[in-house]
Motif scaffolding. Structure first.
Motif, PDB file in Angstrom:
ATOM      1  N   GLN A 197       0.912  -1.129   0.100  1.00  0.00           N
ATOM      2  CA  GLN A 197      -0.041  -0.073  -0.016  1.00  0.00           C
ATOM      3  C   GLN A 197       0.860   1.230   0.120  1.00  0.00           C
ATOM      4  OE1 GLN A 197      -3.829   0.773   0.084  1.00  0.00           O
ATOM      5  NE2 GLN A 197      -2.476   2.595  -0.822  1.00  0.00           N
ATOM      6  N   SER A 206      -6.545   0.684  -5.683  1.00  0.00           N
ATOM      7  CA  SER A 206      -6.337   0.100  -4.493  1.00  0.00           C
ATOM      8  C   SER A 206      -5.776  -0.970  -4.664  1.00  0.00           C
ATOM      9  CB  SER A 206      -7.969  -0.310  -4.300  1.00  0.00           C
ATOM     10  OG  SER A 206      -8.393  -1.553  -5.219  1.00  0.00           O
ATOM     11  N   GLN A 229      -6.173  -4.131  -3.864  1.00  0.00           N
ATOM     12  CA  GLN A 229      -7.039  -5.309  -4.398  1.00  0.00           C
ATOM     13  C   GLN A 229      -6.932  -5.072  -6.097  1.00  0.00           C
ATOM     14  OE1 GLN A 229      -7.996  -3.449  -1.929  1.00  0.00           O
ATOM     15  NE2 GLN A 229      -7.336  -5.000  -0.211  1.00  0.00           N
ATOM     16  N   SER A 230      -7.450  -3.939  -6.472  1.00  0.00           N
ATOM     17  CA  SER A 230      -7.405  -4.027  -7.838  1.00  0.00           C
ATOM     18  C   SER A 230      -6.328  -4.060  -8.823  1.00  0.00           C
ATOM     19  CB  SER A 230      -8.424  -2.555  -7.950  1.00  0.00           C
ATOM     20  OG  SER A 230      -7.557  -1.560  -7.682  1.00  0.00           O
ATOM     21  N   ALA A 248      -3.752  -5.709  -7.486  1.00  0.00           N
ATOM     22  CA  ALA A 248      -3.358  -7.056  -7.641  1.00  0.00           C
ATOM     23  C   ALA A 248      -3.988  -7.884  -8.603  1.00  0.00           C
ATOM     24  CB  ALA A 248      -3.607  -7.716  -6.353  1.00  0.00           C
ATOM     25  N   GLN A 249      -5.068  -7.571  -8.879  1.00  0.00           N
ATOM     26  CA  GLN A 249      -5.867  -8.288  -9.909  1.00  0.00           C
ATOM     27  C   GLN A 249      -5.449  -8.066 -11.357  1.00  0.00           C
ATOM     28  OE1 GLN A 249     -10.341  -7.451  -9.765  1.00  0.00           O
ATOM     29  NE2 GLN A 249     -10.674  -9.146 -11.241  1.00  0.00           N
ATOM     30  N   GLU A 305      -3.049 -13.386  -7.282  1.00  0.00           N
ATOM     31  CA  GLU A 305      -4.100 -13.763  -6.467  1.00  0.00           C
ATOM     32  C   GLU A 305      -3.867 -13.535  -5.089  1.00  0.00           C
ATOM     33  OE1 GLU A 305      -4.824 -18.132  -7.298  1.00  0.00           O
ATOM     34  OE2 GLU A 305      -5.163 -17.820  -9.547  1.00  0.00           O
ATOM     35  N   GLY A 306      -4.893 -13.148  -4.407  1.00  0.00           N
ATOM     36  CA  GLY A 306      -4.917 -12.976  -2.962  1.00  0.00           C
ATOM     37  C   GLY A 306      -4.079 -11.831  -2.448  1.00  0.00           C
ATOM     38  N   ASN A 307      -3.372 -11.713  -1.429  1.00  0.00           N
ATOM     39  CA  ASN A 307      -2.721 -10.360  -1.079  1.00  0.00           C
ATOM     40  C   ASN A 307      -1.478 -10.285  -1.635  1.00  0.00           C
ATOM     41  OD1 ASN A 307      -1.470  -8.616   0.408  1.00  0.00           O
ATOM     42  ND2 ASN A 307      -1.878  -9.431   2.419  1.00  0.00           N
TER      43      ASN A 307
END
Length: 343
Positions: A118, A138, A140-141, A143-144, A149-151
């Protein structure tokens, strides 16, 4: 008759010489650039003619046709898109050469060892001339978008990255992610023997803990050795940075005994083994230390207050060190991270 021919020849030579002098003067004369220089953007798909005529319309270039003719003769007509800084005192030849080389302005952003994903993402998006994307809004977005996958914690490499204007946040994240994959693979290939890791990702988790616990560089492998021996003996790691990471926004800079008893997936005072993901961005040295832990017998360490640690083989020795270094702190006591209790 002869005199007339000679006169015409002399006139031609003088006229040609004057023309050459004018052309040369037009090319070497300084452009109309302010003292702080001129920042300009060349869009993808643009060409030299469009750029030169635009600069002429702004009064920067006085003789655009001569400049384009020079570029054609010198075969310098191909240009690169990007942001350029034209220094004061530059002439038309300098301009053409700079555009042809693609000598665009470059920026840099540094991602620091021990930061979280972050923190790195926020730093990238706040950097000059970075194009922020919705996908990078963010963790999460992002990472996607990176296909993680995941954290994604620990999956980007802390380093200084050079980029051009208009580079997106995802472009830099992808570069840092690929760099981490490369460094981790290189270090994994050279790993030591009898390590308690099933995969390079396990080593990455350990490296992140070592990164957060290390106050002085020369202790990395010794700290790694303590944690590896604790894992081998079935002991809990009991490392404060994992607790802090698991607390998230609840951490206020002070770690209390009640926090050490609070069950989270990252509280290594409560769980056995390592946490499920890295807790920070480890550098190459921390990764190397995790894969080459220092041999020894120490199972405990406590911050001494000067950035280094006191290492102990037994709990009684450790408790004595805790009383000395933690319970009787000096006025200039410092430790990383923050105010922590014994390990």
């Amino acid at each position: 008759m002869v005199r007339g021919v000679l006169a015409l020849l002399v006139l031609g030579v003088l006229t040609g010489g004057a023309s050459l002098w004018f052309i040369n003067s037009a090319l070497v004369a300084p452009l109309s650039v302010p003292a702080q220089g001129l920042r300009m953007d060349v869009e993808t798909g643009s060409n030299l003619s469009r750029v030169v005529h635009s600069l002429a319309a702004d009064g920067v270039v006085k003789h655009p046709r001569l400049v384009l003719g020079y570029a054609r003769i010198k075969k310098l007509g191909h240009i690169h898109p990007g942001e350029y800084m034209i220094p004061a005192g530059s002439n038309a030849m300098d301009l053409v050469a700079r555009l042809n080389r693609g000598d665009v302005t470059r920026y840099r952003v540094t991602l620091v060892e021990g930061w979280t994903f972050q923190q790195a993402l926020s730093q990238i998006r706040a950097s000059q001339r970075i194009r922020a994307t919705d996908a990078g809004a963010s963790v999460q977005s992002a990472a996607q978008a990176l296909g993680i996958e995941g954290n994604p914690e620990g999956r980007i490499f802390p380093d200084t990255y050079i980029y051009r204007s208009g580079t997106s946040d995802l472009d830099l994240l992808r570069q840092a992610n690929q760099r981490m994959d490369k460094v981790l693979a290189e270090e994994w290939e050279k790993r030591g023997n009898d390590l308690p890791y099933d995969s390079p990702y396990d080593a990455l988790i350990m490296a992140s803990i070592v990164e957060k616990e290390t106050g002085v560089p020369w202790e990395r492998d010794e700290i790694a050795g303590v944690f590896v021996r604790r894992l081998d003996k079935g002991m809990r790691l009991q490392t404060d940075p994992t607790v802090i990471y698991g607390m998230g926004a609840k951490y206020d800079g002070n770690l209390r005994r009640a926090d050490l008893r609070q069950r989270t997936p990252y509280n290594t005072y409560v769980i056995s083994g390592m946490p499920p993901t890295p807790i920070a961005l480890p550098g190459r040295e921390a990764i190397h230390a995790a894969l080459h832990p220092k041999p020894g017998k120490s199972l405990y360490f406590v911050a001494k207050g000067d950035g280094s640690h006191y290492f102990s083989e037994t709990l009684s020795e450790h408790n004595k060190a805790v009383r000395q270094y933690q319970l009787q702190r000096r006025s200039d006591y410092r430790s990383s991270p923050g105010k922590v209790q014994e390990n």
